[in-house]
Design a protein around this motif. Structure first.
Motif, PDB file in Angstrom:
ATOM      1  N   ARG A   1       0.823  -1.211   0.000  1.00  0.00           N
ATOM      2  CA  ARG A   1       0.000   0.000   0.000  1.00  0.00           C
ATOM      3  C   ARG A   1       0.859   1.263   0.000  1.00  0.00           C
ATOM      4  O   ARG A   1       0.815   2.053   0.939  1.00  0.00           O
ATOM      5  CB  ARG A   1      -0.923   0.010   1.221  1.00  0.00           C
ATOM      6  N   VAL A   2       1.684   1.440  -1.006  1.00  0.00           N
ATOM      7  CA  VAL A   2       2.481   2.668  -1.138  1.00  0.00           C
ATOM      8  C   VAL A   2       2.249   3.193  -2.556  1.00  0.00           C
ATOM      9  O   VAL A   2       1.900   2.430  -3.447  1.00  0.00           O
ATOM     10  CB  VAL A   2       3.990   2.384  -0.904  1.00  0.00           C
ATOM     11  N   PRO A   3       2.419   4.514  -2.759  1.00  0.00           N
ATOM     12  CA  PRO A   3       2.145   5.053  -4.103  1.00  0.00           C
ATOM     13  C   PRO A   3       3.138   4.573  -5.158  1.00  0.00           C
ATOM     14  O   PRO A   3       2.771   4.364  -6.306  1.00  0.00           O
ATOM     15  CB  PRO A   3       2.223   6.575  -3.912  1.00  0.00           C
ATOM     16  N   GLU A   4       4.408   4.395  -4.757  1.00  0.00           N
ATOM     17  CA  GLU A   4       5.399   3.954  -5.746  1.00  0.00           C
ATOM     18  C   GLU A   4       6.458   3.066  -5.094  1.00  0.00           C
ATOM     19  O   GLU A   4       6.633   3.090  -3.872  1.00  0.00           O
ATOM     20  CB  GLU A   4       6.057   5.169  -6.430  1.00  0.00           C
ATOM     21  N   VAL A   5       7.155   2.312  -5.937  1.00  0.00           N
ATOM     22  CA  VAL A   5       8.199   1.404  -5.435  1.00  0.00           C
ATOM     23  C   VAL A   5       9.428   1.503  -6.337  1.00  0.00           C
ATOM     24  O   VAL A   5       9.321   1.900  -7.497  1.00  0.00           O
ATOM     25  CB  VAL A   5       7.713  -0.069  -5.410  1.00  0.00           C
ATOM     26  N   ARG A   6      10.570   1.152  -5.751  1.00  0.00           N
ATOM     27  CA  ARG A   6      11.774   1.010  -6.576  1.00  0.00           C
ATOM     28  C   ARG A   6      11.738  -0.439  -7.060  1.00  0.00           C
ATOM     29  O   ARG A   6      11.880  -1.372  -6.269  1.00  0.00           O
ATOM     30  CB  ARG A   6      13.030   1.281  -5.748  1.00  0.00           C
ATOM     31  N   LEU A   7      11.518  -0.630  -8.335  1.00  0.00           N
ATOM     32  CA  LEU A   7      11.253  -1.976  -8.854  1.00  0.00           C
ATOM     33  C   LEU A   7      12.534  -2.684  -9.315  1.00  0.00           C
ATOM     34  O   LEU A   7      13.369  -2.102  -9.988  1.00  0.00           O
ATOM     35  CB  LEU A   7      10.263  -1.879 -10.022  1.00  0.00           C
ATOM     36  N   VAL A   8      12.628  -3.954  -8.922  1.00  0.00           N
ATOM     37  CA  VAL A   8      13.745  -4.808  -9.343  1.00  0.00           C
ATOM     38  C   VAL A   8      13.143  -5.945 -10.171  1.00  0.00           C
ATOM     39  O   VAL A   8      12.163  -6.570  -9.759  1.00  0.00           O
ATOM     40  CB  VAL A   8      14.500  -5.380  -8.123  1.00  0.00           C
ATOM     41  N   GLY A   9      13.711  -6.187 -11.345  1.00  0.00           N
ATOM     42  CA  GLY A   9      13.189  -7.238 -12.219  1.00  0.00           C
ATOM     43  C   GLY A   9      13.490  -8.638 -11.707  1.00  0.00           C
ATOM     44  O   GLY A   9      14.241  -8.817 -10.739  1.00  0.00           O
ATOM     45  N   PRO A  10      12.946  -9.680 -12.351  1.00  0.00           N
ATOM     46  CA  PRO A  10      13.104 -11.057 -11.880  1.00  0.00           C
ATOM     47  C   PRO A  10      14.555 -11.544 -11.868  1.00  0.00           C
ATOM     48  O   PRO A  10      14.903 -12.438 -11.110  1.00  0.00           O
ATOM     49  CB  PRO A  10      12.261 -11.878 -12.853  1.00  0.00           C
ATOM     50  N   ASN A  11      15.414 -10.939 -12.687  1.00  0.00           N
ATOM     51  CA  ASN A  11      16.824 -11.367 -12.705  1.00  0.00           C
ATOM     52  C   ASN A  11      17.729 -10.394 -11.955  1.00  0.00           C
ATOM     53  O   ASN A  11      18.941 -10.381 -12.145  1.00  0.00           O
ATOM     54  CB  ASN A  11      17.319 -11.523 -14.146  1.00  0.00           C
ATOM     55  N   GLY A  12      17.115  -9.546 -11.105  1.00  0.00           N
ATOM     56  CA  GLY A  12      17.914  -8.617 -10.305  1.00  0.00           C
ATOM     57  C   GLY A  12      18.203  -7.297 -10.996  1.00  0.00           C
ATOM     58  O   GLY A  12      18.920  -6.462 -10.470  1.00  0.00           O
ATOM     59  N   GLU A  13      17.637  -7.093 -12.198  1.00  0.00           N
ATOM     60  CA  GLU A  13      17.920  -5.846 -12.922  1.00  0.00           C
ATOM     61  C   GLU A  13      17.087  -4.700 -12.329  1.00  0.00           C
ATOM     62  O   GLU A  13      15.945  -4.897 -11.926  1.00  0.00           O
ATOM     63  CB  GLU A  13      17.650  -5.998 -14.434  1.00  0.00           C
ATOM     64  N   GLN A  14      17.696  -3.506 -12.269  1.00  0.00           N
ATOM     65  CA  GLN A  14      17.022  -2.331 -11.704  1.00  0.00           C
ATOM     66  C   GLN A  14      16.086  -1.730 -12.761  1.00  0.00           C
ATOM     67  O   GLN A  14      16.534  -1.325 -13.824  1.00  0.00           O
ATOM     68  CB  GLN A  14      18.072  -1.269 -11.311  1.00  0.00           C
ATOM     69  N   VAL A  15      14.789  -1.685 -12.460  1.00  0.00           N
ATOM     70  CA  VAL A  15      13.830  -1.081 -13.397  1.00  0.00           C
ATOM     71  C   VAL A  15      13.692   0.410 -13.106  1.00  0.00           C
ATOM     72  O   VAL A  15      13.553   1.227 -14.011  1.00  0.00           O
ATOM     73  CB  VAL A  15      12.449  -1.784 -13.304  1.00  0.00           C
ATOM     74  N   GLY A  16      13.761   0.777 -11.809  1.00  0.00           N
ATOM     75  CA  GLY A  16      13.641   2.187 -11.428  1.00  0.00           C
ATOM     76  C   GLY A  16      12.419   2.403 -10.553  1.00  0.00           C
ATOM     77  O   GLY A  16      11.745   1.455 -10.152  1.00  0.00           O
ATOM     78  N   ILE A  17      12.129   3.666 -10.270  1.00  0.00           N
ATOM     79  CA  ILE A  17      10.977   4.002  -9.420  1.00  0.00           C
ATOM     80  C   ILE A  17       9.732   4.090 -10.295  1.00  0.00           C
ATOM     81  O   ILE A  17       9.701   4.844 -11.266  1.00  0.00           O
ATOM     82  CB  ILE A  17      11.227   5.322  -8.670  1.00  0.00           C
ATOM     83  N   VAL A  18       8.726   3.266  -9.965  1.00  0.00           N
ATOM     84  CA  VAL A  18       7.494   3.235 -10.777  1.00  0.00           C
ATOM     85  C   VAL A  18       6.272   3.258  -9.856  1.00  0.00           C
ATOM     86  O   VAL A  18       6.349   2.796  -8.719  1.00  0.00           O
ATOM     87  CB  VAL A  18       7.425   1.960 -11.671  1.00  0.00           C
ATOM     88  N   PRO A  19       5.149   3.788 -10.354  1.00  0.00           N
ATOM     89  CA  PRO A  19       3.917   3.732  -9.557  1.00  0.00           C
ATOM     90  C   PRO A  19       3.580   2.270  -9.259  1.00  0.00           C
ATOM     91  O   PRO A  19       3.808   1.390 -10.105  1.00  0.00           O
ATOM     92  CB  PRO A  19       2.868   4.371 -10.464  1.00  0.00           C
ATOM     93  N   VAL A  20       3.031   2.024  -8.080  1.00  0.00           N
ATOM     94  CA  VAL A  20       2.774   0.635  -7.684  1.00  0.00           C
ATOM     95  C   VAL A  20       1.790  -0.045  -8.633  1.00  0.00           C
ATOM     96  O   VAL A  20       1.888  -1.250  -8.889  1.00  0.00           O
ATOM     97  CB  VAL A  20       2.320   0.572  -6.197  1.00  0.00           C
ATOM     98  N   GLY A  21       0.876   0.716  -9.213  1.00  0.00           N
ATOM     99  CA  GLY A  21      -0.082   0.141 -10.167  1.00  0.00           C
ATOM    100  C   GLY A  21       0.630  -0.442 -11.386  1.00  0.00           C
ATOM    101  O   GLY A  21       0.317  -1.540 -11.860  1.00  0.00           O
ATOM    102  N   ASP A  22       1.630   0.305 -11.887  1.00  0.00           N
ATOM    103  CA  ASP A  22       2.398  -0.169 -13.047  1.00  0.00           C
ATOM    104  C   ASP A  22       3.187  -1.430 -12.688  1.00  0.00           C
ATOM    105  O   ASP A  22       3.286  -2.377 -13.479  1.00  0.00           O
ATOM    106  CB  ASP A  22       3.378   0.914 -13.524  1.00  0.00           C
ATOM    107  N   ALA A  23       3.756  -1.423 -11.478  1.00  0.00           N
ATOM    108  CA  ALA A  23       4.551  -2.579 -11.040  1.00  0.00           C
ATOM    109  C   ALA A  23       3.669  -3.821 -10.955  1.00  0.00           C
ATOM    110  O   ALA A  23       4.064  -4.911 -11.378  1.00  0.00           O
ATOM    111  CB  ALA A  23       5.188  -2.278  -9.682  1.00  0.00           C
ATOM    112  N   LEU A  24       2.440  -3.626 -10.452  1.00  0.00           N
ATOM    113  CA  LEU A  24       1.512  -4.769 -10.342  1.00  0.00           C
ATOM    114  C   LEU A  24       1.133  -5.291 -11.731  1.00  0.00           C
ATOM    115  O   LEU A  24       1.016  -6.494 -11.941  1.00  0.00           O
ATOM    116  CB  LEU A  24       0.256  -4.358  -9.566  1.00  0.00           C
ATOM    117  N   ARG A  25       0.941  -4.360 -12.666  1.00  0.00           N
ATOM    118  CA  ARG A  25       0.575  -4.769 -14.018  1.00  0.00           C
ATOM    119  C   ARG A  25       1.713  -5.573 -14.657  1.00  0.00           C
ATOM    120  O   ARG A  25       1.492  -6.609 -15.281  1.00  0.00           O
ATOM    121  CB  ARG A  25       0.234  -3.530 -14.866  1.00  0.00           C
ATOM    122  N   LEU A  26       2.973  -5.087 -14.464  1.00  0.00           N
ATOM    123  CA  LEU A  26       4.134  -5.808 -14.995  1.00  0.00           C
ATOM    124  C   LEU A  26       4.207  -7.222 -14.401  1.00  0.00           C
ATOM    125  O   LEU A  26       4.511  -8.193 -15.087  1.00  0.00           O
ATOM    126  CB  LEU A  26       5.427  -5.052 -14.663  1.00  0.00           C
TER     127      LEU A  26
END
Length: 200
Positions: free
Chosen positions: A13-38
């Protein structure tokens, strides 16, 4: 227990997250909704791995598999902890031969059982001025049991006592069994080759 479990998917329940991909790659700061969709598109879970970071760090992963692997690691760690029990044996610097053999028997039994042994030599009165007696006794014990274990912590003076730790050889019996099996296999192989060689 719930404090130990990370938040996943809709529980984040946060507006955004620093997203890390499945292989440890840095995706960056994204809205949590986008991260959930990914996560949904990749058929993975969004798992909060560093809730106290700002913004929190979340990773795309197969949470079921992650939980299973974590449980296996924890079980292994527990197993290793329970295996290494330290037993203690106390000796006097001027121990008589019969007592020495008895105490050595205990050390042998502990090492065979896979336990470490802390050997303590207790000095009294004037004995304290003769630490070499303790060193000599500990060296003799280490030599007597070298087939079963090795010194993990060298003899050192600790107040009125002298302490040394002996640990069992790692899986010595297993290595022996493997060596024996390999030797038998080689012997069988040589046996088969012999008649062929003589026929030539």
């Amino acid at each position: 227990m719930s404090a130990e479990q990370p938040r996943i998917n809709d529980r984040i329940r946060v507006p955004e997250v620093r997203l890390v991909g499945p292989n440890g790659e840095q995706v960056g700061i994204v809205p949590v909704g986008d991260a959930l969709r990914l996560a949904q598109e990749a058929d993975l879970d969004l798992v909060e791995v560093a809730p106290t970071a700002r913004p929190p760090v979340a990773k795309l992963m197969d949470y079921g598999k992650f939980k299973y692997e974590s449980a296996v690691k924890a079980r292994e760690a527990r197993k290793n902890q329970t295996n290494t029990i330290i037993k203690e044996i106390k000796l006097r610097p001027k121990i008589d031969p019969h007592d020495y053999e008895t105490k050595k028997g205990h050390v042998v039994r502990f090492l065979k059982g896979g336990d470490k042994v802390k050997v303590t030599i207790m000095f009294r009165g004037r004995e304290q001025s003769r630490p070499e007696l303790g060193f000599r006794l500990l060296r003799r014990l280490a030599e007597d049991i070298q087939e079963l274990g090795q010194v993990e912590s060298q003899a050192k003076q600790d107040g009125r006592n002298m302490v040394m730790v002996i640990g069992p050889h790692k899986r010595r019996a297993e290595h022996k069994a493997e060596a024996r099996a390999a030797a038998e296999a080689a012997k069988a192989r040589d046996g088969h080759e012999q008649p062929g060689a003589s026929a030539e």
